[in-house]
Scaffold this active site. Structure first.
Site, PDB file in Angstrom:
ATOM      1  N   ALA A   1       0.795  -1.226   0.000  1.00 18.37           N
ATOM      2  CA  ALA A   1       0.000   0.000   0.000  1.00 18.37           C
ATOM      3  C   ALA A   1       0.829   1.278   0.000  1.00 18.37           C
ATOM      4  O   ALA A   1       0.279   2.373   0.033  1.00 18.37           O
ATOM      5  CB  ALA A   1      -0.939   0.003   1.210  1.00 18.37           C
ATOM      6  N   SER A   2       2.156   1.151  -0.055  1.00 21.74           N
ATOM      7  CA  SER A   2       2.990   2.352   0.040  1.00 21.74           C
ATOM      8  C   SER A   2       3.086   3.116  -1.270  1.00 21.74           C
ATOM      9  O   SER A   2       3.510   4.267  -1.297  1.00 21.74           O
ATOM     10  CB  SER A   2       4.394   1.978   0.524  1.00 21.74           C
ATOM     11  OG  SER A   2       5.009   1.068  -0.375  1.00 21.74           O
TER      12      SER A   2
ATOM     13  N   TYR B   1       7.437 -14.334 -12.744  1.00 22.93           N
ATOM     14  CA  TYR B   1       6.326 -13.404 -12.467  1.00 22.93           C
ATOM     15  C   TYR B   1       5.011 -13.950 -13.047  1.00 22.93           C
ATOM     16  O   TYR B   1       3.976 -13.959 -12.380  1.00 22.93           O
ATOM     17  CB  TYR B   1       6.654 -12.043 -13.066  1.00 22.93           C
ATOM     18  CG  TYR B   1       5.625 -10.964 -12.806  1.00 22.93           C
ATOM     19  CD1 TYR B   1       5.540 -10.350 -11.556  1.00 22.93           C
ATOM     20  CD2 TYR B   1       4.754 -10.544 -13.802  1.00 22.93           C
ATOM     21  CE1 TYR B   1       4.612  -9.354 -11.306  1.00 22.93           C
ATOM     22  CE2 TYR B   1       3.825  -9.553 -13.566  1.00 22.93           C
ATOM     23  CZ  TYR B   1       3.746  -8.950 -12.319  1.00 22.93           C
ATOM     24  OH  TYR B   1       2.818  -7.972 -12.085  1.00 22.93           O
TER      25      TYR B   1
ATOM     26  N   LYS C   1       1.548 -15.045 -11.083  1.00 25.73           N
ATOM     27  CA  LYS C   1       0.264 -14.387 -11.347  1.00 25.73           C
ATOM     28  C   LYS C   1      -0.781 -15.368 -11.871  1.00 25.73           C
ATOM     29  O   LYS C   1      -1.974 -15.245 -11.584  1.00 25.73           O
ATOM     30  CB  LYS C   1       0.458 -13.224 -12.325  1.00 25.73           C
ATOM     31  CG  LYS C   1       1.280 -12.069 -11.745  1.00 25.73           C
ATOM     32  CD  LYS C   1       0.649 -11.494 -10.478  1.00 25.73           C
ATOM     33  CE  LYS C   1       1.341 -10.232 -10.008  1.00 25.73           C
ATOM     34  NZ  LYS C   1       0.692  -9.635  -8.814  1.00 25.73           N
TER      35      LYS C   1
END
Length: 216
Positions: free
Chosen positions: A6-7, A147, A151
């Site tokens: 969330a940063s 990746y 996903k």
């Protein structure tokens, strides 16, 4: 609502959007200073935000973060699994540690977060789990085997959990964004960006707010 990663980027946009919808929001990531900055943004507009330092590669860190969040913010009934990393490279030369790091953070970390919120959601008989996957999880992408596998795994995890938890009024969904303009995509070459842009009907990249709208 508990939002991982969330940063910045999509996670930041999701946290702000959920807070504006009236939810108490817990912001989780590794960088506490950046989290506090986002939390201040939310509080400045009348929202309620908490911060929790969390490293998705550590199960102990995940457990501690959720324990802290529950004690400060109350039961977590919304989870947005957004945090993710890349360690790109062609498969033939991909180091084992780069494979492991991406799978651990993007897939295993997300699963462990879900395990932390399941008891409270089942007790409440209400919950919302949203996993941020990627369009490459369905299409594949050269140079991103780790990746893409993580996903694609999230999509399979989502479908299985939706079937396990639906009877308890807990929904589990995945969002698979295309190219979103964030820090993670900023490092790509102009050539790669132009090639991707050519395949997008709107001729623009997505914004984090586009994904946050779908999450909300």
């Amino acid at each position: 609502a508990f939002v991982t990663g969330a940063s910045r980027g999509i996670g930041r946009a999701c946290a702000i959007s959920l807070a504006s919808a009236g939810h108490r929001v817990v912001l989780a990531a590794r960088d506490l200073a950046k989290l506090e900055s986002v939390a201040e943004e939310i509080r400045a507009t009348g929202g309620t935000a908490f911060v929790s330092a969390m490293d998705l590669s550590s199960e102990d860190s995940i457990r501690a973060a959720f324990k802290q969040a529950a004690s400060e913010a109350g039961p977590i009934t919304i989870l947005v699994n957004n945090a993710g990393i890349t360690r790109d490279g062609l498969s033939m030369r991909m180091k084992r540690e780069d494979w492991d790091a991406v799978l651990q953070t993007n897939l295993t970390g997300s699963f462990l977060c879900i395990q932390q919120v399941m008891p409270a959601m089942m007790k409440e008989r209400w919950g919302r789990i949203v996993n941020i996957s990627s369009v490459v999880g369905e299409s594949g992408n050269p140079g991103q085997a780790n990746y893409v596998a993580s996903k694609a795994g999230l999509i399979g995890l989502t479908k299985s959990l939706a079937q396990e938890l639906g009877s308890r009024n807990i929904t589990v969904n995945a969002i698979t964004p295309g190219f979103i303009d964030t820090d993670m995509t900023a490092v790509l070459s102009e050539e790669v960006k132009q090639r991707m842009l050519a395949g997008i009907p709107l001729k623009r990249f997505g914004k984090p707010e586009d994904v946050a709208a779908a999450v909300r």
